[in-house]
Design a protein around this motif. Structure first.
Motif, PDB file in Angstrom:
ATOM      1  N   GLY A 160       0.833  -1.190   0.000  1.00 12.16           N
ATOM      2  CA  GLY A 160       0.000   0.000   0.000  1.00 12.16           C
ATOM      3  C   GLY A 160       0.869   1.241   0.000  1.00 12.16           C
ATOM      4  O   GLY A 160       1.860   1.320   0.722  1.00 12.16           O
ATOM      5  N   LEU A 161       0.513   2.207  -0.846  1.00 15.85           N
ATOM      6  CA  LEU A 161       1.229   3.477  -0.909  1.00 15.85           C
ATOM      7  C   LEU A 161       0.289   4.591  -0.475  1.00 15.85           C
ATOM      8  O   LEU A 161      -0.849   4.684  -0.959  1.00 15.85           O
ATOM      9  CB  LEU A 161       1.728   3.743  -2.338  1.00 15.85           C
ATOM     10  N   VAL A 162       0.756   5.449   0.421  1.00 13.90           N
ATOM     11  CA  VAL A 162      -0.013   6.613   0.862  1.00 13.90           C
ATOM     12  C   VAL A 162       0.826   7.856   0.593  1.00 13.90           C
ATOM     13  O   VAL A 162       1.887   8.040   1.190  1.00 13.90           O
ATOM     14  CB  VAL A 162      -0.359   6.536   2.364  1.00 13.90           C
ATOM     15  N   THR A 163       0.370   8.711  -0.335  1.00 19.31           N
ATOM     16  CA  THR A 163       1.085   9.943  -0.639  1.00 19.31           C
ATOM     17  C   THR A 163       0.387  11.142  -0.004  1.00 19.31           C
ATOM     18  O   THR A 163      -0.735  11.041   0.490  1.00 19.31           O
ATOM     19  CB  THR A 163       1.202  10.150  -2.157  1.00 19.31           C
ATOM     20  N   LYS A 164       1.057  12.267  -0.026  1.00 21.37           N
ATOM     21  CA  LYS A 164       0.498  13.478   0.588  1.00 21.37           C
ATOM     22  C   LYS A 164      -0.766  13.928  -0.142  1.00 21.37           C
ATOM     23  O   LYS A 164      -1.761  14.299   0.479  1.00 21.37           O
ATOM     24  CB  LYS A 164       1.535  14.596   0.589  1.00 21.37           C
ATOM     25  N   THR A 165      -0.681  13.964  -1.465  1.00 28.20           N
ATOM     26  CA  THR A 165      -1.830  14.302  -2.301  1.00 28.20           C
ATOM     27  C   THR A 165      -1.757  13.439  -3.547  1.00 28.20           C
ATOM     28  O   THR A 165      -0.766  12.746  -3.788  1.00 28.20           O
ATOM     29  CB  THR A 165      -1.842  15.784  -2.734  1.00 28.20           C
TER      30      THR A 165
END
Length: 333
Positions: A38-43
């Protein structure tokens, strides 16, 4: 042992808010767990994080891994990132790659993930404390800021700096490290009267333009501008140009995206410090594969490097021109 190849032809990943985009790969090697990243970016709108996400998606596909991409809805959306981590835990990921909006804003959620046996790696932005995650794969932002500051100092020659500082998001380690690195490189202390004005712009072009216009109402006596990233630099340029100041200042930035390199080539600002988000993503995916295969976790800080890009080189500083920059923007050296 499976290893993800370097980024091939990237496929666009369209993730908005907490929308999940999955890319299904093949099964894991015999004896190993399925790699579920899973990847979680700022925007999901900043081109830098779009490129990081595309590179991670491509590397995951080549590794035969499952991949999900989530993002905060705006720069600084800590709650959105917490919800994204919770969503990924429900999906059963075994690795989370995250670019934290705040160095401290998602620590509780990260702790829950690690407590559940999930490998958590910070990309691009370090947490505080650093050991809140298993490892950080990122640009050394102090070094990148120092390179920008040293370039601006050298380009000014014997002229003392009169500086505006366009910062990023308050509380972000990226913002703090680049700001402090720049001051070290240009040879100024915080609070020095040579700093004629500073304002946070949250990495946003329109906000940067408005903040610099506000600073210019106080003084136009300046010859140098620090910008935390390239959208901020474009905003600063838009504020300076109508007043005839754009050609009178030395302005640097940090990012090294293709648009930013073209900005340097076209004279909007003098230099940018290129970083390599594709490399961050690929190394993060490689670590996820290794963890699923063997249970081995990376640790510490892994620097992915930075390079000054300019068509106005200065003595004593290594740099590459914009031709090189356009061949390598946001990719691998």
């Amino acid at each position: 042992m499976r290893k993800p190849a370097l980024m091939g032809l990237a496929l666009a990943v369209l993730a908005t808010g907490c929308t999940v985009e999955r890319h299904w790969g093949g099964s894991a090697d015999a004896g190993g767990d399925q790699v579920n990243i899973g990847l979680v970016t700022k925007t999901d709108t900043n081109p830098y994080f779009v490129q990081l996400r595309v590179a991670a998606s491509a590397a995951a596909r080549e590794a035969g891994a499952e991949f999900s991409a989530l993002a905060g809805q705006f720069d600084g959306d800590n709650n959105g990132q917490v919800k994204a981590i919770e969503n990924l835990l429900q999906q059963g990921v075994n690795t989370i790659l995250i670019t934290p909006n705040s160095s401290t804003g998602v620590l509780d959620a990260i702790e829950r993930a690690r407590g559940a046996g999930v490998l958590v790696i910070a990309l691009d932005t370090a947490t505080e404390p650093a050991d809140a995650v298993d490892a950080t794969i990122a640009t050394d932002n102090v070094a990148a800021g120092r390179k920008q500051g040293a370039y601006v100092r050298a380009a000014l020659g014997d002229t003392p700096p009169k500086l505006f500082m366009v910062d990023g998001t308050p509380g972000s380690s990226v913002d703090t490290n680049r700001h402090n690195g720049f001051l070290d490189g240009i040879g100024l202390a915080g609070g020095d009267p040579a700093i004629r004005g500073r304002a946070p712009a949250n990495g946003d072009q329109n906000t940067a333009q408005q903040r610099v216009e506000n600073l210019l109402q106080r003084t136009t006596d300046l010859n140098a501008v620090y910008t935390m990233n390239e959208p901020s630099a474009r905003g600063a340029y838009a504020a300076l140009r109508p007043r005839g100041l754009a050609e009178q200042v030395v302005m640097g930035s940090i990012d090294g995206g293709c648009e930013g390199v073209r900005d340097v080539r076209n004279g909007l600002y003098d230099a940018t410090v290129m970083q390599f988000p594709a490399r961050m993503a690929e190394r993060g995916v490689a670590a996820a594969v290794e963890y699923a295969d063997t249970g081995t976790k990376p640790s510490g800080f892994i620097d992915t490097g930075s390079v000054v890009i300019t068509d106005k080189p200065v003595p004593g500083m290594d740099s590459k021109d914009t031709g090189w920059g356009l061949e390598h923007c946001w990719g691998d050296e």
